[in-house]
Motif scaffolding. Sequence first.
Motif, PDB file in Angstrom:
ATOM      1  N   ASN A   1       0.777  -1.335  -0.278  1.00 21.92           N
ATOM      2  CA  ASN A   1      -0.034  -0.088  -0.006  1.00 21.92           C
ATOM      3  C   ASN A   1       0.710   1.196  -0.089  1.00 21.92           C
ATOM      4  N   LEU A   2       2.014   1.361   0.473  1.00 20.31           N
ATOM      5  CA  LEU A   2       3.063   2.299   0.815  1.00 20.31           C
ATOM      6  C   LEU A   2       3.897   2.813  -0.342  1.00 20.31           C
TER       7      LEU A   2
ATOM      8  N   VAL B   1       1.088   7.881   0.879  1.00 19.98           N
ATOM      9  CA  VAL B   1       0.442   6.400   0.651  1.00 19.98           C
ATOM     10  C   VAL B   1       0.292   6.061  -0.900  1.00 19.98           C
TER      11      VAL B   1
ATOM     12  N   TRP C   1      -3.085  11.565   0.424  1.00 19.25           N
ATOM     13  CA  TRP C   1      -2.903  11.111   1.934  1.00 19.25           C
ATOM     14  C   TRP C   1      -1.367  10.870   2.113  1.00 19.25           C
TER      15      TRP C   1
ATOM     16  N   ILE D   1      -0.992   4.905  11.739  1.00 20.29           N
ATOM     17  CA  ILE D   1      -1.927   4.203  10.683  1.00 20.29           C
ATOM     18  C   ILE D   1      -2.345   2.880  11.492  1.00 20.29           C
TER      19      ILE D   1
ATOM     20  N   LEU E   1      -6.316   2.587  11.639  1.00 14.81           N
ATOM     21  CA  LEU E   1      -7.021   1.869  10.561  1.00 14.81           C
ATOM     22  C   LEU E   1      -7.302   0.402  11.251  1.00 14.81           C
TER      23      LEU E   1
ATOM     24  N   ASP F   1       3.737  -5.672  11.114  1.00 15.73           N
ATOM     25  CA  ASP F   1       2.623  -5.812  10.078  1.00 15.73           C
ATOM     26  C   ASP F   1       2.977  -7.011   9.168  1.00 15.73           C
TER      27      ASP F   1
ATOM     28  N   HIS G   1       1.492  -9.898   8.060  1.00 19.79           N
ATOM     29  CA  HIS G   1       0.601 -10.553   7.491  1.00 19.79           C
ATOM     30  C   HIS G   1       1.216 -11.501   6.445  1.00 19.79           C
TER      31      HIS G   1
ATOM     32  N   PHE H   1       6.775  -1.100   9.445  1.00 22.38           N
ATOM     33  CA  PHE H   1       6.058  -0.595  10.747  1.00 22.38           C
ATOM     34  C   PHE H   1       6.715  -1.101  12.169  1.00 22.38           C
TER      35      PHE H   1
ATOM     36  N   ARG I   1     -10.438  -5.109  10.561  1.00 23.65           N
ATOM     37  CA  ARG I   1      -9.934  -4.107   9.635  1.00 23.65           C
ATOM     38  C   ARG I   1      -9.864  -4.485   8.287  1.00 23.65           C
ATOM     39  N   ARG I   2      -9.692  -5.805   8.000  1.00 24.37           N
ATOM     40  CA  ARG I   2      -9.227  -6.185   6.533  1.00 24.37           C
ATOM     41  C   ARG I   2     -10.783  -6.307   5.758  1.00 24.37           C
TER      42      ARG I   2
ATOM     43  N   PHE J   1      -9.935   0.373   5.547  1.00 25.76           N
ATOM     44  CA  PHE J   1      -9.474   0.907   4.513  1.00 25.76           C
ATOM     45  C   PHE J   1      -8.767   0.003   3.658  1.00 25.76           C
ATOM     46  N   ALA J   2      -7.794  -0.999   4.326  1.00 23.91           N
ATOM     47  CA  ALA J   2      -6.963  -1.732   3.454  1.00 23.91           C
ATOM     48  C   ALA J   2      -7.548  -3.469   3.736  1.00 23.91           C
TER      49      ALA J   2
HETATM   50  C1  SR1 Z   1      -2.520   3.027   4.392  1.00 26.98           C
HETATM   51  S1  SR1 Z   1      -1.586   1.654   4.708  1.00 26.98           S
HETATM   52  C2  SR1 Z   1      -2.697   0.458   4.894  1.00 26.98           C
HETATM   53  C3  SR1 Z   1      -2.126  -0.855   5.465  1.00 26.98           C
HETATM   54  O1  SR1 Z   1      -1.018  -1.211   4.565  1.00 26.98           O
HETATM   55  C4  SR1 Z   1       0.128  -1.824   5.241  1.00 26.98           C
HETATM   56  O2  SR1 Z   1       0.112  -3.206   5.004  1.00 26.98           O
HETATM   57  C5  SR1 Z   1      -0.538  -1.867   6.727  1.00 26.98           C
HETATM   58  O3  SR1 Z   1      -1.010  -2.999   7.126  1.00 26.98           O
HETATM   59  C6  SR1 Z   1      -1.165  -0.794   6.671  1.00 26.98           C
HETATM   60  O4  SR1 Z   1      -2.251  -0.782   8.074  1.00 26.98           O
END
Ligand code: SR1
Length: 421
Positions: free
Chosen positions: A48-49, A71, A78, A181, A185, A239, A241, A259, A364-365, A369-370
């Motif tokens: 995402n970044l 982002v 953002w 974040i 998030l 992070d 995942h 992160f 959150r998933r 947002f993400a």
């Molecule tokens: C705006 S960033 C969203 C997500 O992307 C990264 O992988 C992290 O999980 C973060 O929360």
Amino acid sequence: MPAMETPEGYRPLDEAGVREFLAGLPAIASRLGGQSAGWTMSEVGDGNLNVVYLVDGPDGSVCVKQSLPYVRVAGESWPLPLERTFFENAYYRHHGAALAGLVPEVYHYEPALFAIVMERLSPHIILRRGLIAGSIYPTMAQTIGAYVARASYGTSDLALSLDDKFAGVAEFAANNALRRITAELIFTHPYRVTDRNRWTSPQLDDLALAIRSDAELKAAAAWRGHQFLTNAQALIHGDLHTGSIMVTADDTRVIDPEFAIYGPIGFDLGALLANLLMSYFSQPGHETRAGERREQSEWLLAQVPVFWNAFADTFTALWKQGNSGDAYPAVMLAGDASSDIALERLLAELFDDMLGFAGAKTMRRIFGFAHNADFELIADNDRRAACERRAVTLARRFLVEPGSFRTAADIVAAAREAAQA
Ligand code: SR1
Ligand code: MG
């Protein structure tokens, strides 16, 4: 819109910029070989970044990762400070030899460009992509469980003097942009109205509304958020995942520790647990014929105890070598049952934390947002929503009643039950 302000010396690298940058680094140029004009490159960032380039020369390859001042998936609307690659590099440096062979080798960090040049992992692929494609990875869960144990034990008060540990806390304390974040998030946004949230609609509209008025759930999520902000237990990845893990059939590497902060060990444990289970719940949505993913689904569930046991066993082995830090010192606990009692209590606490954070990371998933490609790539909204709803059922239990789970087998049983709904 005016151009974004960035520090002097910084420029976002396009292909020509990467070529020029690497050509100016003799050790990297020599690793790639040949003339810089002949190097091939492709931008492959799917996080995402950041932007990520793979560069191939006649003699070798590298990977270049650079922060953008925003982002990547949101654009300039953002803004985000550039320092995240600084912290990624710091994480690798801080852990040093302890994680050799489990992370990419870092060849160079360029502070002005906020760019890392590192080992190109090949033929590795992103674990999440492999799981979505239906593959299994026999050694992955064991490797990551042991990884979390080694990385967290070695940077905790169990192994370090409080002076060394708090020097680390101080170094990573400034990673606040990314800490924010996560705080927002993961622990806040899904439970309130914000225009960054989305979910499979209208199928999950009822759930999105319900979680915003579920007092027990909100209190539990807020408590985990407070724990995340206050419990500086160890240097965590932050992070972890399945998009932050690269695999082959027999090799597993952890990537993307931007992160990184001193935080709760259970946060990393919960990240992997949540993502294994989201993969499990998503599998029926990827079937082209009924039962096609049954074997892989069973394998995914079996990884839950493999992962937890690898963590607990490795952590226990490190503890039994004798804690040399200021917490639970071996010199105090030796000679009676206190060491075993204390370890058992700490592991139980970490197990509870793993569940709570896994619950928050699942919510959150699905409502934030993400989102995860595991669910997003299920094209049919009804099928996707059915898979997501089952994941939410288990995530709520993790958050609200973590104490009802005593063992990894309890997690597996609850996942099976939620999958039947
Ligand atoms: C705006 S960033 C969203 C997500 O992307 C990264 O992988 C992290 O999980 C973060 O929360
Ligand atoms: Mg990432």
